[in-house]
Design a protein around this motif. Structure first.
Motif, short mmCIF file in Angstrom:
data_model
loop_
_atom_site.label_atom_id
_atom_site.label_comp_id
_atom_site.label_asym_id
_atom_site.label_seq_id
_atom_site.Cartn_x
_atom_site.Cartn_y
_atom_site.Cartn_z
N SER A 1 0.85 -1.19 0.00
CA SER A 1 0.00 0.00 0.00
C SER A 1 0.89 1.25 0.00
O SER A 1 2.09 1.19 0.25
CB SER A 1 -0.91 0.01 1.23
N GLU A 2 0.29 2.37 -0.26
CA GLU A 2 1.04 3.63 -0.28
C GLU A 2 1.52 3.97 1.12
O GLU A 2 0.78 3.85 2.11
CB GLU A 2 0.15 4.75 -0.81
N VAL B 1 5.08 7.46 9.05
CA VAL B 1 4.17 6.47 9.66
C VAL B 1 4.64 5.07 9.30
O VAL B 1 4.81 4.74 8.12
CB VAL B 1 2.73 6.67 9.17
N ILE B 2 4.89 4.29 10.34
CA ILE B 2 5.30 2.90 10.11
C ILE B 2 4.06 2.10 9.71
O ILE B 2 3.07 2.06 10.44
CB ILE B 2 5.92 2.29 11.38
#
Length: 291
Positions: free
Chosen positions: A33-34, A39-40
């Motif tokens: 996913s993008e 953000v981990i």
């Protein structure tokens, strides 16, 4: 006469290692996913799935009297040995095809109006395996991402079903100018990227599988790579055993014996999506008995 067995993935079982083997396959990952800056993302778990199969021993024998052996015009022991070999092949083929029949990846051939039933008792005499149904089966396998076997799929087909398919215009046109280059036992030709193997032991079914008229239906198995596994037991391969009358013939040496034994698991389905069962009727549904 081994047709199904040539497509099984062999798993060796060394001697003195019990009766069970394990097949292991890696679990697949979903697409990425993008990422969001800083953000981990949530990771995916890596693992494997295992399947097990166990061997059983099969065998039979026959006695040949000394009178028959001495007085018959033909070579009795040789003839009996050849027939035992055919029996061994039939036993192995039947065990494999029955093990594969439990797979739930199924499509039913369309009737004359283009409607596909959802159960065997919905099949009628117009529900034949046609080039259209072959193309439909191939399309499903491609959408299920089934890998091919040396660039082609393979189907094991009963001679009665092959009769209907070979009488179609598309089959005739496809084989009008090109001879069949046989790679596998029993191969009769290719259509829509499927190599067809004709096998008398392909399932002819009645009972719970009977068609709308209570007559026979047929299961044609379409395979992709490594769809099922067969155990190859060390020391348990087919053994033809001939005992001379001096060994087993009793106090008067009155008979010899010819027999065989082997160990097998039949078959273990490894990838259900790689084994597609196409159910149909045939021109011979009213005549053919279950096998």
């Amino acid at each position: 006469e081994l047709f199904y067995a040539q497509f099984g993935k062999k798993q060796r079982l060394p001697a003195r290692h019990g009766k069970t083997v394990e097949w292991r396959k890696w679990n697949t990952f979903a697409k990425a996913s993008e990422l969001q800056e800083g953000v981990i993302p949530t990771g995916q778990k890596f693992g494997m799935t295992s399947l097990t199969g166990a061997i059983n021993q099969y065998g039979t024998y026959a006695a040949v009297t000394d009178v028959l052996e001495m007085r018959a015009y033909d070579e009795v022991i040789l003839g009996a040995t050849e027939e035992m070999g055919a029996s061994a092949a039939e036993t192995q083929e039947t065990l494999i095809r029955d093990a594969l029949l439990v797979n739930s990846n199924i499509i039913y051939c369309e009737n004359g109006s283009g409607t596909a039933p959802t159960a065997p008792n919905g099949l009628d005499k117009t529900c034949l395996l046609t080039p259209h149904m072959v193309a439909k089966a191939v399309t499903k396998m491609k959408k299920d991402r089934v890998p091919t076997i040396n660039g082609k799929y393979v189907a094991v087909i009963h001679p009665s079903v092959a009769f209907d398919l070979r009488n179609s215009d598309e089959w005739v046109e496809a084989h009008k100018y090109a001879g069949v280059t046989e790679i596998y036992n029993g191969e009769i030709g290719e259509l829509h990227g499927v190599r067809f193997i004709e096998n008398t032991f392909a399932p002819v079914l009645r009972g719970d599988y009977a068609n709308k008229d209570g007559k026979s239906t047929y299961a044609t198995y379409f395979f992709g790579k490594d769809a099922f596994g067969i155990i190859d037991p060390e020391g348990g391969a087919l053994e033809m055993i001939v005992k001379d009358k001096s060994q087993v013939g009793g106090p008067l040496n009155q008979f010899s014996t010819i027999g065989y034994k082997f160990e097998t698991n039949g078959a273990t389905i490894l990838y259900p999506e790689r084994l597609l069962r196409v159910m149909s009727c045939s021109t011979f549904s009213a005549q053919d008995e279950v096998n």
